[in-house]
Design an enzyme around this catalytic site. Structure first.
Site, short mmCIF file in Angstrom:
data_model
loop_
_atom_site.label_atom_id
_atom_site.label_comp_id
_atom_site.label_asym_id
_atom_site.label_seq_id
_atom_site.Cartn_x
_atom_site.Cartn_y
_atom_site.Cartn_z
N SER A 251 1.97 -6.35 7.45
CA SER A 251 0.51 -6.60 7.40
C SER A 251 -0.03 -7.43 6.49
O SER A 251 -0.97 -8.02 6.38
CB SER A 251 -0.02 -4.91 7.44
OG SER A 251 0.41 -4.52 8.80
N ALA A 252 0.45 -7.02 5.13
CA ALA A 252 0.05 -8.01 4.07
C ALA A 252 0.26 -9.53 4.33
O ALA A 252 -0.76 -10.11 4.00
CB ALA A 252 0.74 -7.66 2.90
N LYS B 246 0.86 -1.39 -0.01
CA LYS B 246 -0.13 0.07 0.04
C LYS B 246 0.90 1.09 0.07
O LYS B 246 2.22 1.26 0.53
CB LYS B 246 -0.95 0.13 1.14
CG LYS B 246 -0.17 0.03 2.39
CD LYS B 246 0.28 1.24 3.02
CE LYS B 246 0.89 1.21 4.54
NZ LYS B 246 1.91 2.32 4.78
N GLY C 151 9.42 -1.04 4.89
CA GLY C 151 9.62 0.09 4.23
C GLY C 151 8.57 1.12 4.14
O GLY C 151 8.46 1.95 3.29
N GLY C 152 7.50 0.86 5.27
CA GLY C 152 6.37 1.55 5.18
C GLY C 152 5.37 1.32 4.02
O GLY C 152 4.41 2.27 3.72
N MET C 153 5.31 0.17 3.67
CA MET C 153 4.25 -0.24 2.47
C MET C 153 3.60 -1.31 3.07
O MET C 153 2.99 -2.16 2.13
CB MET C 153 5.06 -0.49 1.19
CG MET C 153 5.81 0.81 0.60
SD MET C 153 6.25 0.38 -0.83
CE MET C 153 4.83 0.38 -1.88
N ASP D 212 -3.00 -1.79 9.80
CA ASP D 212 -2.85 -1.95 8.47
C ASP D 212 -3.44 -3.14 7.84
O ASP D 212 -3.61 -3.37 6.65
CB ASP D 212 -1.52 -1.66 7.95
CG ASP D 212 -0.94 0.04 8.10
OD1 ASP D 212 -1.77 0.92 8.42
OD2 ASP D 212 0.04 0.23 7.97
#
Length: 297
Positions: free
Chosen positions: A104-105, A10, A98-100, A137
């Protein structure tokens, strides 16, 4: 048998952060956009719960029960009275730390994969409730597309997106801890009133219209000053992307990945080439959004 789930990264096109709450969390207005960088999570029956990982920076991924994928399997198994004896294998392509929302994914992917493997028949609402327990997230990784996250980001409202947005992502030489970035946000906010987080009407309209120029003028990230305070070199990467023609440049979430909005695919390619040659980042990727959420493949 085994089940494999593909789950997207994201980017936060808006991250408005409120003051720290008594529980230590922050209220957010978090506009998520899923983008086409994916992890694949495969679950297979095994003698006991174990986690393996391959891909870029896989050595940084915890393989014990602190991994969100393992926690997801345990949470679903506990609710259904199932022995969580599965091998969870993560094929990573989302940047680590990395803040993406790569972790969470993986949590959302493992949850959906275990649900399918065990045939629990869990409702979407139950899966989302487990996701919310796992992390702020995680629900969005299950849902994908675009959504406004409120509360600490876990309460989602789906958003209309009227087109495809082209992005370039620059990965930094080292990671950033999300809790550390929030602590720095609190430190920088000392002595001033932090406004209530509210989604930008202009930004939501730009998404709905599929207008990259309008979106570029509306993107924002309240955590960016904290990320830059902890990792000042990111300013050089942001400047390089702007100089390469990006419509907008911002830190993705808590960072340190930086995100650059391009007008079209060709512009994204040129920005990526310039960033790769700039010496300000480790690797560069391009991706489009919105992308579908966690999907059994």
């Amino acid at each position: 048998m085994s089940v494999t789930v593909r789950v997207p990264a994201k980017v936060n096109v808006q991250l408005a952060v409120g003051a720290a709450r008594p529980d230590g969390f922050h209220d957010l207005a978090n506009v998520f956009l899923a983008v086409g960088l994916y992890d694949e999570v495969t679950v297979t029956p095994a003698d006991e719960l174990r986690v393996t990982c391959e891909g870029p920076d896989a050595g940084q991924v915890p393989l014990d029960r602190t991994n969100l994928a393992a926690r997801a399997a345990l949470a679903l198994a506990e609710r259904r009275g199932i022995d969580p004896a599965v091998h969870i294998h993560i094929a990573k392509d989302i940047p680590v730390a990395g803040g993406m929302a790569g972790g969470s994914a993986d949590g959302a992917g493992a949850l959906l994969a275990c649900d399918a493997l065990w045939r629990t028949g869990a409702s979407r609402a139950e899966l989302l409730a487990i996701c919310a327990e796992l992390g702020s997230d995680v629900p969005f990784a299950l849902v994908g597309g675009a959504a406004l996250g409120t509360g600490r980001g876990e309460r989602l409202t789906g958003l209309e997106v009227g087109g495809t947005f082209h992005w370039v992502f620059a990965m930094a030489e080292r990671g950033l801890s999300t809790p550390a970035v929030f602590r720095e946000f609190d430190r920088l906010a000392e002595g001033r009133t932090v406004p209530e987080p509210v989604a930008s009407r202009e930004l939501l309209d730009a998404l709905a219209k599929g207008d990259p120029d309008a979106l570029a003028s509306a993107v924002s990230n309240d955590l960016q000053p904290a990320s830059l305070s902890l990792f000042p070199e990111l300013a050089d990467t942001l400047a390089a992307g702007r100089g390469a023609g990006a419509l907008a440049a911002l830190v993705s979430g808590s960072g340190p990945t930086t995100a650059f909005l391009a007008g079209d695919a060709e512009s994204a390619r040129k920005i990526a080439e310039t960033l790769s040659a700039s010496g300000t980042c480790r690797t560069v990727r391009t991706a489009c959004g919105p992308a579908a959420g966690a999907t059994v493949v």
